[in-house]
Design a protein around this motif. Structure first.
Motif, PDB file in Angstrom:
ATOM      1  N   GLU A  53      -5.899  -2.243  -0.531  1.00  0.00           N
ATOM      2  CA  GLU A  53      -5.580  -3.621  -0.713  1.00  0.00           C
ATOM      3  C   GLU A  53      -5.527  -4.211   0.380  1.00  0.00           C
ATOM      4  O   GLU A  53      -5.785  -5.488   0.570  1.00  0.00           O
ATOM      5  CB  GLU A  53      -4.222  -3.653  -1.399  1.00  0.00           C
ATOM      6  CG  GLU A  53      -4.225  -3.420  -2.979  1.00  0.00           C
ATOM      7  CD  GLU A  53      -3.003  -3.061  -3.801  1.00  0.00           C
ATOM      8  OE1 GLU A  53      -1.553  -3.076  -2.807  1.00  0.00           O
ATOM      9  OE2 GLU A  53      -2.892  -3.069  -4.876  1.00  0.00           O
ATOM     10  N   LYS A 103      -4.781   3.302  -2.441  1.00  0.00           N
ATOM     11  CA  LYS A 103      -4.351   1.817  -3.013  1.00  0.00           C
ATOM     12  C   LYS A 103      -3.904   1.061  -1.859  1.00  0.00           C
ATOM     13  O   LYS A 103      -4.434  -0.311  -1.839  1.00  0.00           O
ATOM     14  CB  LYS A 103      -3.330   1.997  -4.241  1.00  0.00           C
ATOM     15  CG  LYS A 103      -3.161   0.770  -4.828  1.00  0.00           C
ATOM     16  CD  LYS A 103      -1.777   0.833  -5.786  1.00  0.00           C
ATOM     17  CE  LYS A 103      -1.686  -0.617  -6.252  1.00  0.00           C
ATOM     18  NZ  LYS A 103      -0.458  -0.465  -7.496  1.00  0.00           N
ATOM     19  N   THR A 104      -2.905   1.570  -0.997  1.00  0.00           N
ATOM     20  CA  THR A 104      -2.567   0.423  -0.043  1.00  0.00           C
ATOM     21  C   THR A 104      -3.473   0.127   1.052  1.00  0.00           C
ATOM     22  O   THR A 104      -3.563  -1.025   1.300  1.00  0.00           O
ATOM     23  CB  THR A 104      -1.312   1.349   0.635  1.00  0.00           C
ATOM     24  OG1 THR A 104      -0.306   1.661  -0.220  1.00  0.00           O
ATOM     25  CG2 THR A 104      -0.768   0.438   1.711  1.00  0.00           C
TER      26      THR A 104
END
Length: 250
Positions: free
Chosen positions: A43, A39-40
């Motif tokens: 994003e 996710k990091t």
């Protein structure tokens, strides 16, 4: 279709070839959805594009995770109501180091787990994600599917003693990408009476985490085929295997 803005999903889009593909598509005017396991990282990748004035977002997508696949389908349906281009970029190489001068032929000895894990990502997950997204692609004015393959998927090249593949035999990777090419030909036939086109592409040997430090191409060069076929015109081919404008033998 001058006013047609493509909604595009790029799997494995948080870094390397996938991120370069996402950037190039966004620069071409697409709304890009980056599929990323982390996710990091996903994003951050999307933010890097938005900082340059491009339209990009990220979704959590580990392609082998059925729940992630369902969530992505539901998100695209709710947010956009369609998908215009799917770039099946996510993949793994679990054979000998990719940057070795010659990848030894281990077909007689390779571990079952290596083959199964490779196929799980490079073939089965791609098959299942593509099937799940077909209803949204069917709602596009011109749905496009790009399967990122490799010239190492070519049985014609592997059986040619004068080719680059003759002494480069990563069995699990090659076989999984050959299976992916079969998906391309079979699905093209199944979709022949629709507006959806599907093709396999060989990006070239690209200098990425997978490609290794000795590869001759930058990721910005390696993404050209994916971008070309993700935005293919109505008169373009389907069911083929290409490196940019050149046909790659099966």
């Amino acid at each position: 279709m001058s006013d047609f803005q493509r909604v595009t999903l790029v799997t494995g889009g948080a870094r390397g070839l996938g991120l370069a593909t996402a950037r190039a598509l966004a620069e071409a005017g697409c709304v890009v959805v980056i599929g990323a396991r982390n996710k990091t990282l996903g994003e951050a990748a999307a933010l890097s594009l938005r900082k340059d004035g491009l339209q990009a977002e990220s979704v959590i997508l580990d392609v082998i995770n059925p729940a992630h696949r369902r969530q992505v389908v539901n998100y695209l349906a709710a947010t956009y109501g369609r998908l215009d281009s799917l770039v099946n970029n996510a993949g793994v190489w679990l054979d000998d180091p990719v940057d070795a001068a010659v990848c030894s032929n281990t077909a007689a000895t390779i571990a079952e787990r290596t083959v199964r894990d490779t196929f799980e990502v490079n073939f089965f997950a791609t098959l299942l994600l593509t099937q799940a997204l077909l209803p949204l692609l069917a709602k596009s004015l011109a749905g496009r599917i790009v399967n990122v393959s490799s010239n190492l998927a070519s049985n014609a090249l592997h059986s040619d003693s004068s080719s680059i593949a003759w002494d480069t035999k990563p069995f699990a990777y090659s076989a999984s990408k050959a299976a992916l090419n079969s998906l391309t030909t079979h699905l093209a036939h199944a979709l022949r009476d629709t507006s959806i086109k599907i093709n396999s592409v060989h990006p070239g040997w690209v200098r990425t985490t997978m490609g290794g430090p000795h590869a001759p191409l930058e990721d910005s060069e390696g993404c050209r085929s994916s971008v070309m076929f993700a935005m293919l015109g109505e008169d373009g081919p389907t069911g083929g295997f290409f490196h940019e404008h050149e046909t790659v033998p099966w």
